[in-house]
Design a protein around this motif. Structure first.
Motif, mmCIF file in Angstrom:
data_model
loop_
_atom_site.group_PDB
_atom_site.id
_atom_site.type_symbol
_atom_site.label_atom_id
_atom_site.label_comp_id
_atom_site.label_asym_id
_atom_site.label_seq_id
_atom_site.Cartn_x
_atom_site.Cartn_y
_atom_site.Cartn_z
ATOM 1 N N ALA A 191 -112.626 51.411 7.979
ATOM 2 C CA ALA A 191 -112.937 50.144 7.324
ATOM 3 C C ALA A 191 -111.840 49.791 6.333
ATOM 4 C CB ALA A 191 -114.292 50.233 6.621
ATOM 5 N N GLY A 192 -111.383 48.547 6.394
ATOM 6 C CA GLY A 192 -110.306 48.085 5.536
ATOM 7 C C GLY A 192 -108.936 48.145 6.175
ATOM 8 N N SER A 193 -108.814 48.793 7.327
ATOM 9 C CA SER A 193 -107.512 48.908 7.985
ATOM 10 C C SER A 193 -107.166 47.609 8.703
ATOM 11 C CB SER A 193 -107.520 50.055 8.987
ATOM 12 O OG SER A 193 -107.836 51.274 8.368
ATOM 13 N N PRO A 194 -105.883 47.242 8.748
ATOM 14 C CA PRO A 194 -105.463 46.099 9.563
ATOM 15 C C PRO A 194 -105.366 46.522 11.024
ATOM 16 C CG PRO A 194 -103.582 47.029 8.432
ATOM 17 C CD PRO A 194 -104.785 47.804 7.950
ATOM 18 N N LEU A 195 -105.541 45.548 11.898
ATOM 19 C CA LEU A 195 -105.455 45.801 13.338
ATOM 20 C C LEU A 195 -104.256 45.042 13.905
ATOM 21 C CD1 LEU A 195 -109.205 45.491 14.435
ATOM 22 C CD2 LEU A 195 -107.920 47.564 13.900
ATOM 23 N N THR A 196 -103.616 45.672 14.860
ATOM 24 C CA THR A 196 -102.456 45.048 15.512
ATOM 25 C C THR A 196 -102.946 44.175 16.652
ATOM 26 O OG1 THR A 196 -101.083 46.955 14.935
ATOM 27 C CG2 THR A 196 -100.282 45.491 16.676
ATOM 28 N N VAL A 197 -102.865 42.860 16.433
ATOM 29 C CA VAL A 197 -103.292 41.897 17.437
ATOM 30 C C VAL A 197 -102.272 40.772 17.478
ATOM 31 C CG1 VAL A 197 -105.111 40.340 18.207
ATOM 32 C CG2 VAL A 197 -105.722 42.443 17.016
ATOM 33 N N GLN A 198 -101.916 40.354 18.669
ATOM 34 C CA GLN A 198 -100.981 39.253 18.844
ATOM 35 C C GLN A 198 -101.684 38.062 19.468
ATOM 36 O OE1 GLN A 198 -97.710 40.597 21.218
ATOM 37 N NE2 GLN A 198 -97.116 42.234 19.814
ATOM 38 N N SER A 199 -101.255 36.862 19.086
ATOM 39 C CA SER A 199 -101.802 35.649 19.669
ATOM 40 C C SER A 199 -101.302 35.496 21.092
ATOM 41 C CB SER A 199 -101.406 34.432 18.835
ATOM 42 O OG SER A 199 -100.009 34.192 18.955
ATOM 43 N N SER A 200 -101.802 34.476 21.770
ATOM 44 C CA SER A 200 -101.365 34.232 23.141
ATOM 45 C C SER A 200 -99.892 33.861 23.217
ATOM 46 C CB SER A 200 -102.216 33.109 23.755
ATOM 47 O OG SER A 200 -102.128 31.938 22.956
ATOM 48 N N HIS A 201 -99.301 33.460 22.048
ATOM 49 C CA HIS A 201 -97.875 33.132 22.002
ATOM 50 C C HIS A 201 -97.033 34.301 21.509
ATOM 51 C CE1 HIS A 201 -98.964 28.989 22.799
ATOM 52 N NE2 HIS A 201 -99.799 29.004 21.758
ATOM 53 N N GLY A 202 -97.664 35.451 21.285
ATOM 54 C CA GLY A 202 -96.932 36.619 20.835
ATOM 55 C C GLY A 202 -96.786 36.738 19.339
ATOM 56 N N GLU A 203 -97.444 35.857 18.560
ATOM 57 C CA GLU A 203 -97.352 35.924 17.111
ATOM 58 C C GLU A 203 -98.341 36.951 16.567
ATOM 59 O OE1 GLU A 203 -98.269 32.033 15.872
ATOM 60 O OE2 GLU A 203 -96.471 31.101 16.739
ATOM 61 N N PRO A 204 -97.962 37.699 15.529
ATOM 62 C CA PRO A 204 -98.896 38.647 14.922
ATOM 63 C C PRO A 204 -100.020 37.914 14.182
ATOM 64 C CG PRO A 204 -96.857 38.571 13.674
ATOM 65 C CD PRO A 204 -96.620 37.737 14.889
#
Length: 905
Positions: A191-204
């Motif tokens: 809990a509290g950790s950031p997650l690595t996710v990219q948009s459909s355009h590759g932006e964080p």
């Protein structure tokens, strides 16, 4: 002193109750036999439909329960994104859900669970999860019960800080999400950790983990709708991926929608079908309602986008009802045959009673009793026997089936049991007084003969038409009801009756031929036996029909049992089949089993999501890389009812085993033969050349009709430059199952055994119920045939005993005389049994396909006809029983002195 009292003479027209009671006490044994036959018939007529109704409900419920999510009623309503994301999307979705709930058909709604509202975003990249490419989706679920969960760490997701701007402003807002404990351990976050996710355009994207939860109820419908919220979906092999669901709340949903924009989130309202609420009686109506929803014939009062309904509920229910229609037809054919045989046996019982009372009936008529009085007196006795027997049968059926059966199913049988005795009694009484016919008004014999021949020809035509209709219509001849299309379903009975009629008509010529042949042999026994042999019409009909139904039931039972064994080989493909999703495929110890101490093992790899490219060709396909040579040896080592099909499959596989330097030879399914092109998946690509159509592949591969490219695994690996890991294997040979399990020790794999599949199929409600029905019908047919022989022997016992005594008077030894009289009963019994057996065997071959026996075996093809050896001995057994019955029936009469018989000459 003389008395003035005169003997009381009963007035004409009164019922002779006292005489009737005395006759009933004297003939108690035949009456008890008739009562037992009526009770058994009433039991069968009542319990079989009830058992089928109960089994039908179990079949429908099991089909819906086994179909997983395909029977869900899923209503999809597009989000109105004309003005961008909606800050009140959760409330708006709740309103839409209320409109759908109000428009759902009431009957269909009664078998559906409370709806689950779900909004699922597009798939986004999320780095690497568990050593696989990660993919995540924002998921919002809401239902009346939750989803119920417990927080292990942190809290529920909240809205982004600051006022929410639907337009997005200068940047995208942060999104708070929650994940399951299993997902958090796989990713390695808290809990509290950031997650690595990219948009459909590759932006964080700024995705924050607010909490980690575990489900309070793992079987909650919310997890059923979105399983990745509970457990990550891990796919290994050449198309490895890890799919994870990120739960958002009603507060964080608008931010998740904004991040997904302009791609819409998918909004669904899922109603899970509750199998336990279904019953076969209304299943068809519910399937019709579901079909109307899916076809758009029923609409919901929702402004804007029209909802789209998807469900496979109707197809699953229709398939289950089709299996029950086949079962109903099978049961109806056997039940009608047994009931018809029981009626014929009742005729024999009534004939025996009337034969014993012939003198009494003549005396009644001589004293002025009308035929109506005779009919009512015998009807009263038959009514008591029928009522008691029917009551016993109905009560027994109620105890077995757990409910009082509808009387409409029993009354026809009871009415048929009432008729024989009064009719035969009136006929016997009427024959005692012959009316005087005026000269010149005698009815011509030719006219009577013509009418009889016409009636017999009409019976033959009806039987032929009924049989042809049954073969043509098959299981549709019974629309789930035992009493529907009675004439068509009674085709085997009609054919057996026509065969019995033909046997009766052929008796005179057959007897003449027998006498001619017997006259050429030394000894008087053959000639006298041939002169006395005769078969009464009712006895012959009862024996032929009983043996026909016994042969059909036994043959069908043996065919189904053998068909289940063949279906198990077809479904599993070997003694055992194994599959795995591991990246490295099956353990090396499994592949080494091929050729080890008599074992034959073949492997295959399944590569979904491939693309076949060529001139004018761009299709998504599934690549199956199979050990062609090993699979050919596996087919040769596997029992098969269709060896030509196995040979054709082996020959087809041999085509792709020959190396080709230009392209990998393949077989295709769902595509045009002879196509050349490139197969590509992930970073892999290979040139292929189609040589023909792919054969039928084992069901364990999970292919559901999509286009398939079949290649040799070794040649495909050589073209790719690396080995293609096997994900499936089949093994056959000595101790195949335990040795395969030893080789898989500690591996993550699923094993399916042939014995396990066969046990599961045999234990299913429908095959188990029909198995008992087939076995019971076989025994009942044989018992009714034996009872018919006993009644036939008892019917002429007195006359045969006197005939034997007369033969002894003229000097024939007692053994020879007894042989003559028992041959008189044994020969018709054996002959009628053999004819009935032959008719049953001939009909069974047609009924295998007509009654859709593959629906009972679970196979993909109709089973091959199997004849049980012991049923061939039935005519011989009936002959032996006839000899015993004649001997027992004549014991009492043998004590009569020979003086009266001598004086009679």
């Amino acid at each position: 002193m003389t008395s003035d009292r005169r003997p009381v003479t009963p007035r004409p027209g009164l019922l002779p109750w006292r005489g009737l009671l005395r006759q009933s006490r004297r003939d108690l044994v035949p009456l008890v036999v008739g009562l037992m036959v009526v009770a058994a018939s009433a039991f069968l007529a009542a319990v079989v439909p009830q058992a089928l109704a109960a089994v039908a409900t179990s079949v429908v419920q099991d089909a819906v329960a086994a179909s997983d999510q395909s029977t869900d009623v899923v209503v999809t309503v597009r989000l109105d994104s004309s003005y961008g994301p909606n800050a009140e999307i959760a409330a708006a979705s709740a309103w839409v859900g209320s409109r759908i709930e109000a428009g759902m058909p009431a009957d269909l709604r009664s078998v559906l669970a409370p709806p689950v509202t779900a909004l699922v975003g597009p798939e986004l990249k999320a780095g690497t999860i568990g050593g696989r490419p990660g993919r995540v989706r924002f998921v919002y679920v809401s239902s009346a019960a939750g989803p119920a969960l417990d927080w292990v760490e942190g809290r529920a997701p909240a809205a982004a800080k600051g006022e929410f701007d639907p337009s997005g402003g200068d940047g995208l807002p942060p999104v708070e999400v929650a994940v399951s404990q299993e997902t958090a351990e796989l990713i390695g976050v808290h809990a509290g950790s950031p997650l690595t996710v990219q948009s459909s355009h590759g932006e964080p994207l700024d995705v924050r983990l607010s909490g980690v939860y575990r489900p309070a109820d793992p079987v909650d419908d919310a997890w059923h709708v979105a399983p990745t919220l509970l457990k990550p979906q891990l796919v290994d092999g050449s198309a490895a991926v890890a799919a994870v669901g990120l739960m958002v709340s009603a507060e964080s949903l608008p931010a998740a929608q904004l991040i997904s924009f302009p791609t819409e989130m998918t909004r669904t309202f899922t109603y899970r079908a509750v199998a336990s609420k279904l019953d076969a009686g209304r299943a068809e109506a519910l399937a019709t309602q579901a079909r109307a929803l899916a076809a758009g014939r029923a609409t919901f009062d929702i402004a804007g986008s029209q909802p789209v309904v998807y469900t496979n509920f109707d197809a699953v229910v229709d398939a289950a009802l089709a299996r029950m229609a086949a079962a109903s037809a099978q049961a109806s054919v056997l039940l009608l045959g047994l009931l018809a045989t029981a009626v014929l046996v009742e005729l024999l019982v009534a004939g025996l009673l009337v034969e014993r009372r012939a003198a009494v009936l003549v005396q009644w008529r001589a004293r002025g009793a009308s035929l109506l009085v005779v009919a009512v007196a015998n009807l009263a006795e038959a009514a008591v026997v029928t009522a008691v027997g029917g009551g016993i049968g109905v009560v027994a059926a109620a105890l077995v089936a757990g409910g009082v059966p509808p009387l409409a199913r029993v009354l026809p049988m009871l009415a048929a049991a009432l008729v024989p005795q009064p009719v035969l009694a009136v006929r016997a009484a009427a024959g005692s007084i012959r009316p005087v016919r005026a000269s010149g008004r005698r009815r011509p014999v030719s006219a009577a003969t013509a009418r009889r021949v016409a009636a017999e020809m009409m019976a033959g035509l009806v039987a032929a038409a009924a049989l042809a209709t049954l073969i043509a219509r098959g299981v549709t001849a019974s629309a789930g009801s035992v009493w529907s299309d009675v004439v068509v379903l009674a085709a085997p009975v009609l054919v057996a009756l026509v065969a019995a009629l033909g046997l009766v008509r052929a008796q005179p010529r057959a007897a003449a031929l027998a006498r001619s042949l017997a006259a050429r042999r030394p000894g008087a026994v053959p000639l006298l036996a041939a002169a006395r042999v005769r078969g009464e019409a009712f006895s012959v009909a009862a024996l032929v029909v009983a043996c026909t139904m016994a042969a059909i039931a036994t043959t069908v039972s043996g065919t189904v049992m053998a068909g289940q064994v063949d279906a198990a080989w077809d479904a599993v493909g070997a003694e055992a089949a194994v599959s795995t999703n591991a990246v490295d495929g099956l353990p090396a110890a499994v592949t080494k089993l091929d050729g080890d101490a008599g074992l034959t093992l073949a492997t295959a790899a399944v590569i979904p999501g491939a693309q076949l490219l060529g001139p004018g060709l761009d299709r998504s396909v599934t690549v199956v890389a199979m050990d062609a040579e090993a699979f050919g040896r596996l087919l040769a080592a596997t029992p098969s009812t269709d060896r030509s099909s196995s040979d054709d499959r082996a020959a087809a596989l041999a085509l792709i085993a020959a190396p080709n330097p230009a392209a990998v030879p393949v077989l295709v399914a769902g595509l045009s033969d002879g196509a050349a092109g490139i197969v590509r998946w992930g970073e892999e690509r290979v040139d292929v050349q189609a040589l023909g159509a792919a054969p039928t592949l084992p069901p364990q591969l999970g292919l559901t009709g999509q286009p398939t490219v079949l290649a040799d695994r070794a040649l495909l690996g050589r073209a790719l430059g690396h080995e293609v890991a096997a994900s499936h294997a089949w093994v056959v040979g000595p101790r195949a199952v335990p040795r395969l399990e030893e080789a898989l020790a500690g591996a993550d794999a699923q094993v399916t055994t042939r014995e396990g599949w066969l046990a599961a199929q045999a234990d299913a409600p429908l095959p188990r119920a029909l198995g008992w029905l087939f076995a019971g019908a076989s025994v009942a047919g044989a018992l009714l045939a034996g009872l018919a022989v006993v009644l036939m022997a008892a019917s002429g016992a007195k006359e045969r005993t006197r005939a034997a005594a007369r033969l002894r008077v003229v000097g024939m030894p007692g053994t020879a005389a007894r042989r003559v009289v028992w041959l008189e009963a044994a020969v018709p019994a054996v002959l009628a049994g053999a004819v009935g057996l032959a008719v049953g065997m001939c009909l069974s071959g047609s009924l295998v396909v007509a009654l859709d026996l593959k629906s009972v075996t679970g196979g993909r093809q109709a089973p091959h006809l199997v004849v049980a050896w012991w049923v061939l001995a039935l005519p011989v057994v009936l002959g032996v029983l006839a000899r015993v019955a004649v001997g027992v029936a004549g014991l009492r009469s043998r004590r009569e002195p020979l003086g009266p018989l001598v004086r009679g000459y």
